[in-house]
Design an enzyme around this catalytic site. Sequence first.
Site, PDB file in Angstrom:
ATOM      1  N   THR A  39      53.483  -2.379  13.814  1.00 57.83           N
ATOM      2  CA  THR A  39      52.222  -3.258  13.287  1.00 57.83           C
ATOM      3  C   THR A  39      51.052  -2.988  14.158  1.00 57.83           C
ATOM      4  OG1 THR A  39      53.821  -4.642  12.500  1.00 57.83           O
ATOM      5  CG2 THR A  39      51.433  -5.305  12.603  1.00 57.83           C
ATOM      6  N   HIS A  42      49.153   0.034  13.314  1.00 59.38           N
ATOM      7  CA  HIS A  42      48.331  -0.160  12.380  1.00 59.38           C
ATOM      8  C   HIS A  42      47.209  -0.444  12.647  1.00 59.38           C
ATOM      9  CE1 HIS A  42      51.108   1.196   8.892  1.00 59.38           C
ATOM     10  NE2 HIS A  42      51.994   0.446   9.408  1.00 59.38           N
ATOM     11  N   CYS A  93      52.924 -25.109   1.574  1.00 56.70           N
ATOM     12  CA  CYS A  93      52.748 -24.301   0.241  1.00 56.70           C
ATOM     13  C   CYS A  93      54.024 -24.246  -0.311  1.00 56.70           C
ATOM     14  CB  CYS A  93      52.160 -22.732   0.730  1.00 56.70           C
ATOM     15  SG  CYS A  93      53.763 -21.865   1.700  1.00 56.70           S
TER      16      CYS A  93
END
Length: 341
Positions: A39, A42, A93
């Site tokens: 990651t 990236h 959420c």
Amino acid sequence: MQAVTYTGERTFALTDVEPEPVRPGTVRVEPAYVGLCGTDLHIFHGHMDSRVTKPAVIGHEMVGAITEIGADVTGWRIGDVVTVMPLIWDNTCPACLAGHTHICQNLQFVGIDTAGALQQQWVVPSELLVRAPEGVSLAHAALVEPVAVAVHDVRRSELSSGQRAVVIGAGPIGVLIATVARNVGADVAVIELDPGRRALARELGLTTVDPGEIDPAAWVADWTDGAGADVVFEVAGAAAAIHTATSLAKVRGTVVVVAIHPEPRPVDLQRVFWRELRILGARVYQRTDFEEAVRLIAAGVIPAEQLITEIVPLNAVQSAFEKLETGAALKVLVDVGGAQS
């Protein structure tokens, strides 16, 4: 203090910054080692510039010691050696209310969405702390987070003893998944094109397949007496890998998508339909995965020494990323605390 910041355009710079104050509910940690992962690569490549606020201090694979404790923090003492589960969820959420807090729809990933561990002093909420494994070196303890990824991936797949698993990609997470899968009693094969990574997997006692020399589908068919693999973990992140993955799974087998794909990929849905395959995503981890990762490292199940290619000082992060992108290194740790200087 010193920190390494991502400034965009494939650039990390060593900078002087003011330490953040400790607030109620937080602790100050001095990171010892920080691992660089896919990651982070990236981010280096600019693929996450729309998400990362620059200049950004990144890093989420870490181990360090608590040096200051804020008000309202209990259960921790100065000097405790810790790692961090770098997830902050909102608890409101639909995903959180359904019990899936680790993939909260408004999840903040510490070290990406908020400041990370590539700094000499790091203030984090105390609820993110996980006690590091006892009796192992700090460098080995820095691998808890990636091991937790592998534990989550294997647990999500429901792989069990006696089953056969194929791991596509022998990078750090691929090797860790193969190690964890073997530990649950599965027979494991690793498909890897790079000869160096394939050689390391073999040194760790894993069965390897060179897709440049052998057709993986034919090999797996022979290995499983024509049935196919119970579980296929796609960890390479390439278009060819996700296409290959569906060809290797047995009837009602499982394909676990672990790699981050920066763009949509073609998937053989005919194969998914024909064999009633199950395709699962596996994104991060839960606290139980961290606890199991700590146990596996403490028990010596994880070949930490073989996985760590290099330990570099804080001022060598830029060159470390340049080396990582060539595929020449497996796991690179940054010595934030200066133990290697």
